[in-house]
Design a protein around this motif. Structure first.
Motif, short mmCIF file in Angstrom:
data_model
loop_
_atom_site.label_atom_id
_atom_site.label_comp_id
_atom_site.label_asym_id
_atom_site.label_seq_id
_atom_site.Cartn_x
_atom_site.Cartn_y
_atom_site.Cartn_z
N LEU A 235 2.18 -9.35 9.90
CA LEU A 235 0.95 -9.54 9.12
C LEU A 235 -0.02 -8.37 9.32
N ILE A 236 -0.07 -7.84 10.53
CA ILE A 236 -0.91 -6.66 10.78
C ILE A 236 -0.39 -5.48 9.97
N ALA A 237 0.93 -5.29 9.94
CA ALA A 237 1.52 -4.23 9.12
C ALA A 237 1.19 -4.44 7.65
N ALA A 238 1.22 -5.70 7.21
CA ALA A 238 0.91 -6.02 5.81
C ALA A 238 -0.55 -5.72 5.49
N ALA A 239 -1.44 -5.94 6.45
CA ALA A 239 -2.86 -5.64 6.24
C ALA A 239 -3.07 -4.14 6.05
N VAL A 240 -2.38 -3.35 6.85
CA VAL A 240 -2.47 -1.89 6.70
C VAL A 240 -1.85 -1.47 5.38
N ALA A 241 -0.74 -2.10 5.00
CA ALA A 241 -0.05 -1.74 3.76
C ALA A 241 -0.82 -2.14 2.51
N GLY A 242 -1.71 -3.13 2.65
CA GLY A 242 -2.44 -3.64 1.49
C GLY A 242 -3.91 -3.27 1.51
N ASP A 243 -4.75 -4.31 1.32
CA ASP A 243 -6.18 -4.07 1.19
C ASP A 243 -6.96 -4.36 2.46
N ALA B 277 -7.89 0.69 5.55
CA ALA B 277 -6.44 0.46 5.50
C ALA B 277 -5.71 1.68 4.97
N LYS B 278 -6.29 2.33 3.96
CA LYS B 278 -5.69 3.54 3.40
C LYS B 278 -5.63 4.65 4.43
N ALA B 279 -6.71 4.80 5.20
CA ALA B 279 -6.74 5.82 6.25
C ALA B 279 -5.68 5.53 7.31
N LEU B 280 -5.50 4.26 7.68
CA LEU B 280 -4.49 3.90 8.66
C LEU B 280 -3.09 4.15 8.13
N ARG B 281 -2.87 3.91 6.84
CA ARG B 281 -1.56 4.19 6.24
C ARG B 281 -1.19 5.66 6.39
N ARG B 282 -2.16 6.52 6.12
CA ARG B 282 -1.90 7.96 6.24
C ARG B 282 -1.58 8.33 7.69
N MET B 283 -2.31 7.73 8.63
CA MET B 283 -2.08 8.01 10.04
C MET B 283 -0.70 7.53 10.47
N MET B 284 -0.33 6.32 10.07
CA MET B 284 0.94 5.73 10.49
C MET B 284 2.14 6.36 9.79
N ALA B 285 1.89 7.07 8.70
CA ALA B 285 2.99 7.78 8.02
C ALA B 285 3.52 8.93 8.86
N GLY C 227 5.83 -1.87 10.66
CA GLY C 227 5.73 -0.82 9.66
C GLY C 227 5.74 -1.34 8.24
N PHE C 228 5.77 -0.40 7.29
CA PHE C 228 5.71 -0.73 5.87
C PHE C 228 6.34 0.40 5.07
N ALA C 229 6.70 0.10 3.84
CA ALA C 229 7.30 1.11 2.96
C ALA C 229 7.23 0.62 1.51
#
Length: 238
Positions: free
Chosen positions: A123-131, A168-176, A221-223
């Protein structure tokens, strides 16, 4: 827990690309890692620190930027100390923020004081992947009736709202960065060539339990990174 700490730092306006000094701490964190550093101290930004799982960076930044109340509030917003609503029995992930300065810094860097279920990790990964919201997990997404009708499961309000879409968008870039240059890079070289066009973001983790001795390895993670469709959590007890 570094993902949660990163969200708290982003909320306070810490730039993911500005470099800050840190004291290297691969396996242990001591009070010396929180003290004033000399001019020759290494520096890195939060994105690289998250990808590398840099303990010294997150301990020092949390000590300097986050109060106990900040970590309590962000833990609550990320769904800790609450039972995730789910059709099957599950336990609550727990976060107990210490009053002690060093222990609080250790917690922020992912050392002790928290317990996380794999369901909650997804769910935490989903939060980062979403809004920034943790969705309510369910077992059934749709029903196919005998006469060919498709009945979609009703929409449900999020389980928790952890952060803003911008954070969340900033975290996505970091986790990429984790698969490309971070703690996942060696394993990622074994990724099948047929799937390498799929950009993945995520965070690894490792910890050990003494009795009986078990070495845990984690991945959430997410993809794909740009337009995520799936979020995952994997925990292996070695």
């Amino acid at each position: 827990f570094k993902v949660i700490t990163s969200a708290a730092l982003l909320e306070l306006g810490v730039s993911p690309t500005r470099e800050y000094p840190f004291a290297a701490a691969r396996r242990r964190l001591h009070i010396k890692h929180l003290e004033k550093l000399g001019k020759g101290a290494p520096r890195t930004d939060m994105g690289e620190a998250l990808a590398d799982s840099n303990n010294g960076f997150f301990a020092r930044m949390a000590d300097r930027k986050l109060a106990r109340e900040d970590l309590q509030a962000i833990s609550r917003r990320f769904g800790f100390n609450q039972v995730v609503p789910f059709p099957l029995k599950t336990e609550a992930s727990t976060a107990r923020v210490p009053r002690n300065r060093l222990e609080r810094a250790r917690m922020a860097a992912g050392f002790w004081h928290t317990r996380l279920t794999p369901l909650h990790g997804a769910l935490i990964a989903a939060a980062v992947a979403g809004d920034g919201s943790l969705p309510r997990p369910r077992l059934v997404g749709r029903l196919h009736s005998p006469d060919g009708r498709i009945i979609e499961a009703p929409e449900q309000a999020p389980f928790a709202t952890a952060m803003t879409p911008k954070q969340a968008k900033a975290l996505r870039r970091m986790m990429a960065k984790t698969p490309r240059s971070g703690t996942l890079r060696r394993a990622w070289r074994k990724w099948p060539k047929a799937l390498r066009h799929i950009a993945v973001g995520g965070k690894t983790g490792s910890l050990a339990k003494r009795t009986p001795y078990t070495y845990y390895t984690w991945f959430v993670g997410f993809a794909p990174v740009d337009k995520p469709e799936i979020a995952v959590a994997v925990m292996v007890g070695n």
